[in-house]
Design an enzyme around this catalytic site. Structure first.
Site, short mmCIF file in Angstrom:
data_model
loop_
_atom_site.label_atom_id
_atom_site.label_comp_id
_atom_site.label_asym_id
_atom_site.label_seq_id
_atom_site.Cartn_x
_atom_site.Cartn_y
_atom_site.Cartn_z
N LYS A 54 -14.48 -1.96 6.55
CA LYS A 54 -15.57 -1.56 7.45
C LYS A 54 -15.92 -0.10 7.24
O LYS A 54 -17.09 0.29 7.21
CB LYS A 54 -15.17 -1.82 8.92
CG LYS A 54 -15.08 -3.31 9.24
CD LYS A 54 -14.40 -3.60 10.57
CE LYS A 54 -14.22 -5.11 10.74
NZ LYS A 54 -13.48 -5.50 11.93
N GLN A 98 -10.30 -2.50 16.64
CA GLN A 98 -9.82 -3.61 15.82
C GLN A 98 -8.82 -4.45 16.60
O GLN A 98 -7.88 -3.93 17.19
CB GLN A 98 -9.17 -3.06 14.53
CG GLN A 98 -8.73 -4.14 13.55
CD GLN A 98 -9.89 -4.96 13.00
OE1 GLN A 98 -10.95 -4.42 12.67
NE2 GLN A 98 -9.71 -6.28 12.90
N ASP A 121 -19.24 -4.67 18.51
CA ASP A 121 -18.66 -5.99 18.24
C ASP A 121 -19.25 -7.06 19.17
O ASP A 121 -19.02 -8.25 18.96
CB ASP A 121 -17.13 -5.94 18.45
CG ASP A 121 -16.37 -5.93 17.13
OD1 ASP A 121 -16.94 -6.38 16.11
OD2 ASP A 121 -15.21 -5.49 17.13
#
Ligand code: NAD
Length: 285
Positions: A54, A98, A121
């Site tokens: 990412k 994460q 997200d």
């Protein structure tokens, strides 16, 4: 093989190139450089690989990245304090926490602590609620990637029977809602579904997101279906495979995604897209 391959790797590369151009143009016009904070807690090897990819993708398109790596033993309060500091930082437009978090952390509380406008997200309850209500908001990246792949086929979704196998908050449920937004006739199936083969056989569009290698048998696929395989499963020999028996399914489907090289690369491209949205066209609230 009858099916056409939906090449997620190539489409994601195209999306990244488009994003890079948009960012260069915006910066030249005086807009602030979009910034993504990545937060990684603990030492899960797969998570380290995902975050590295990412961050690399951010660099490629011109998104500034601030990375925070916390030890597995970090107290939950310290993680929440970091997230609040990032919420308050004007150079940070998106925050990627994460998952999974190490034991002892409350994942829901941590996700809820991220400001909804920086929740690239799309996991914050406010954004998930907005998705449920069909209102603008940041949408989860993998489901968005699935929808972009479907758009690439040119197949109209309105009125079509779409089957989503798997009902997680991250993939299955949001994909089902996005398909509904496109007026598909959606069925959401899961581990308690009776006659999964029958459901698959009726689906003009099939999205598999179970994490069970080869669960969807190729001879179940309705001829001419569009098959999107979200599953990423590591076999004992180290190879990656999806939830669908690829070779046999490709004999019957009209379109199919490979694993790897299908949905996976799209997820990161849509994370970059969401960061740009959060920076330059933030949703209300
Ligand atoms: P999850 O474990 O949270 O959910 C799995 C779902 O599959 C559950 O809803 C369960 O009911 C359903 N399921 C399990 N066994 C089943 C069965 N026998 N029949 C029908 N349904 C069954 O998983 P998740 O987070 O949604 O991820 C699913 C898969 O997608 C995993 O392989 C994961 O690695 C992959 N994934 C890929 C990406 C990507 O970027 N490509 C992103 C997220 C997840």
């Amino acid at each position: 093989m009858a099916a056409r391959i939906l090449d997620g790797k190539a489409l994601a590369a195209r999306l990244r190139a488009e994003l890079r151009t948009r960012i260069e143009t915006g910066l030249a016009a005086g807009r602030p450089r979009p910034g993504l904070a990545t937060v990684l807690v603990g030492d899960d090897p797969a998570s380290h690989v995902y975050v590295r990819n990412k961050r690399k993708a951010c660099e490629e398109v011109g998104i500034a990245n601030v990375h925070h790596e916390l030890a597995a033993a970090t107290p939950p309060a310290a993680l929440l304090a970091l997230l609040r500091a990032l919420n308050a930082d004007p150079a940070v437009h998106g925050i990627l926490l994460q998952l999974p978090l190490p034991a002892g952390h409350d994942q829901h509380l941590a996700l809820e602590t991220v400001a909804s406008g920086k929740d690239v997200d799309g996991f914050h309850p406010l954004n998930q609620g907005r998705l449920l209500q069909g209102r603008p908001g940041l949408r989860p990246c993998t489901p968005l990637g699935v929808m972009r792949l479907l758009a690439e086929t040119g197949v109209a979704l309105a009125g079509k029977r779409a089957l989503v196998v798997g009902r997680s908050h991250i993939v299955g449920k949001p994909v089902a809602l996005l398909l509904l937004e496109q007026n598909a006739t959606v069925t959401l199936s899961h581990s308690r579904t009776e006659d999964l083969a029958g459901e698959v056989g009726r689906a003009a569009v099939l999205i598999a997101a179970t994490g069970k290698p080869g669960l969807i048998r190729g001879d179940w696929i309705r001829p001419g279906a569009v098959v999107i395989d979200v599953g990423i499963n590591r076999l004992p020999d180290g190879r990656l495979t999806g939830d669908v028996e690829f070779e046999a399914a490709a004999q019957r489907a009209a379109w199919i995604t490979p694993v790897p090289g299908g949905v996976g690369p799209m997820t990161i491209a849509l994370l970059l897209h969401n960061t740009l949205e959060a920076a330059w066209s933030p949703p209300p609230g």
